[in-house]
Motif scaffolding. Structure first.
Motif, short mmCIF file in Angstrom:
data_model
loop_
_atom_site.label_atom_id
_atom_site.label_comp_id
_atom_site.label_asym_id
_atom_site.label_seq_id
_atom_site.Cartn_x
_atom_site.Cartn_y
_atom_site.Cartn_z
N THR A 263 3.03 10.25 -14.44
CA THR A 263 3.51 9.24 -13.50
C THR A 263 4.97 9.46 -13.17
O THR A 263 5.70 10.16 -13.89
CB THR A 263 3.33 7.82 -14.07
N GLU A 278 7.89 1.57 -7.35
CA GLU A 278 6.49 1.92 -7.09
C GLU A 278 6.14 3.07 -8.02
O GLU A 278 6.90 4.03 -8.14
CB GLU A 278 6.28 2.31 -5.63
N ASP A 280 3.90 6.23 -8.93
CA ASP A 280 3.00 7.26 -8.41
C ASP A 280 2.29 7.94 -9.58
O ASP A 280 2.83 8.04 -10.68
CB ASP A 280 3.79 8.33 -7.64
N TRP A 298 1.13 13.69 -5.33
CA TRP A 298 1.47 12.38 -5.89
C TRP A 298 0.90 11.29 -4.99
O TRP A 298 0.81 11.45 -3.77
CB TRP A 298 2.98 12.20 -6.00
N MET A 299 0.52 10.17 -5.60
CA MET A 299 -0.01 9.05 -4.83
C MET A 299 0.50 7.74 -5.42
O MET A 299 0.43 7.53 -6.64
CB MET A 299 -1.54 9.06 -4.84
N GLU A 300 1.04 6.89 -4.55
CA GLU A 300 1.49 5.57 -4.99
C GLU A 300 0.27 4.72 -5.35
O GLU A 300 -0.70 4.67 -4.61
CB GLU A 300 2.30 4.90 -3.88
#
Length: 373
Positions: A263, A278, A280, A298-300
């Protein structure tokens, strides 16, 4: 005078020839009904002399009894024949598989919500709930939203008409108002408290999750006007970002059932947290599905932060004594990620075929011991 022998023979012939129950009932009515032939004979006994009544009365009564018995016997024969015909026509081959039985399915949103509750319950979180229709104070003011904040505008928020007191209610835009109500409750020590605490008569610690419906004026492949959130709140002494990081990383690893979770936290802004971030997660987007815990993208996945001192003060808690963190997940989006749902709007389209494909068995309730899905 009526020939009883001939009458009996005629009626017996009609009874034997009756093809079904309706025809037999017609014969019974013609013989024994209110105006039937035998009933008429029974009525004549009052006009007979004593000698005639003594001689003819038993003959008429015997005729009535024999015809009634013949009708009952024929009725039993017809019913037995009908039953045999039905059994022959409705024959069931027990060697064949049964026809498919339609069963209800658990919606993915409810399945994911139960999975999340099970995981956070393992981590010691209690469950709290609140109303879908909120006032401005709990939905905005207490959460440190300034008066002209864009979230208060009509294009974002579903405002309801003013009530008789001139107050405007709102369909809650997040489940955060329940956090406010919970922190206020700590100062009142109300009975019926449903969160995990407070154990010491009205003070924190607080450790709750708040699942529920939320509403915003938005609609596309990843947004719907009504959606589901699960927020978490922890209030205690000496709480810091390290606790928040561990909580979220532990949840993500448990939910996606993978130990490989990487993360990163990016600075962000939420009115009710400071600092805000936030989080990710590392993922792989190379295929049709997004795979968590592998790849280089990467993704929130969640917004979070430390509870703003102004929020604590509004709820009657001293920020010099109590600190805490909060976070919020989109339940529907987590379902999309884990179970490969391509469009969020399909989750609310009421398509039974979609539910047959993506739904879950009601007998497979999420359980930390036996598995989440």
């Amino acid at each position: 005078m009526t020939d009883l022998t001939k009458l009996e023979a005629d009626l017996s012939a009609l009874i034997a020839a009756a093809p079904d129950a309706a025809a037999l009932e017609a014969v019974r009515d013609a013989a024994l009904g209110k105006s039937g032939s035998i009933s008429d004979l029974l009525k004549t006994r009052g006009a007979m002399s004593p000698d005639e009544r003594r001689e003819r009365g038993p003959l008429i009564n015997g005729l009535r009894d024999r015809i009634g018995a013949a009708i009952a016997e024929r009725k039993a024969e017809l019913e037995a024949g009908e039953l045999d015909a039905r059994l022959a026509a409705e024959h069931v081959d027990l060697t064949l598989p049964p026809p498919p039985e339609r069963r209800g399915r658990v919606h993915p949103t409810m399945q994911v919500q139960d999975e999340m509750i099970a995981i956070f319950a393992e981590m010691g979180f209690g469950l709290a709930e609140g109303p879908d229709i909120e006032d401005d104070f709990h939905n905005f003011t207490a959460l440190n939203f300034p008066p002209k904040h864009p979230a208060r505008e009509m294009h974002d928020t579903f405002w309801l008409p003013q009530d008789e007191h001139g107050e405007r209610k709102v369909l809650r835009t997040h489940t955060s108002p329940v956090q406010i109500r919970t922190m206020q409750r700590t100062n009142q020590a109300l009975p019926g408290w449903i969160a995990n605490g407070p154990p010491n008569g009205g003070e924190p610690p607080i450790r709750i999750i708040v699942p529920g419906r939320t509403y915003r004026s938005d609609s596309d492949a990843t947004h719907t006007p009504m959606f589901h959130q699960l927020e978490g709140l922890v209030i205690d002494r000496a709480i810091h970002m390290g606790h928040l990081k561990w909580t979220l990383e532990t949840f993500i690893a448990r939910y996606f059932e993978t130990p490989l979770v990487e993360t990163r936290f990016r600075p962000h802004h939420f009115p009710f947290t400071e600092p805000s971030a936030e989080m990710d997660v590392k993922c792989d987007r190379s295929g049709a599905d997004i795979k968590i815990g592998q790849g280089d993208d990467w993704m929130e996945i969640v917004g979070c932060g430390m509870v703003h001192p102004n929020v604590l003060r509004t709820c009657g808690l001293d920020p010099d004594v109590w600190q805490g963190f909060a976070f919020g997940f989109g339940i529907d989006r987590l379902g999309m990620l884990k179970y490969g749902v391509p469009d969020l709007r399909d989750m609310f389209a009421s398509d039974v075929r979609w539910l047959d494909h993506y739904g879950f068995s009601a007998f497979a309730a999420p359980n930390p011991a036996t598995g989440l899905s």
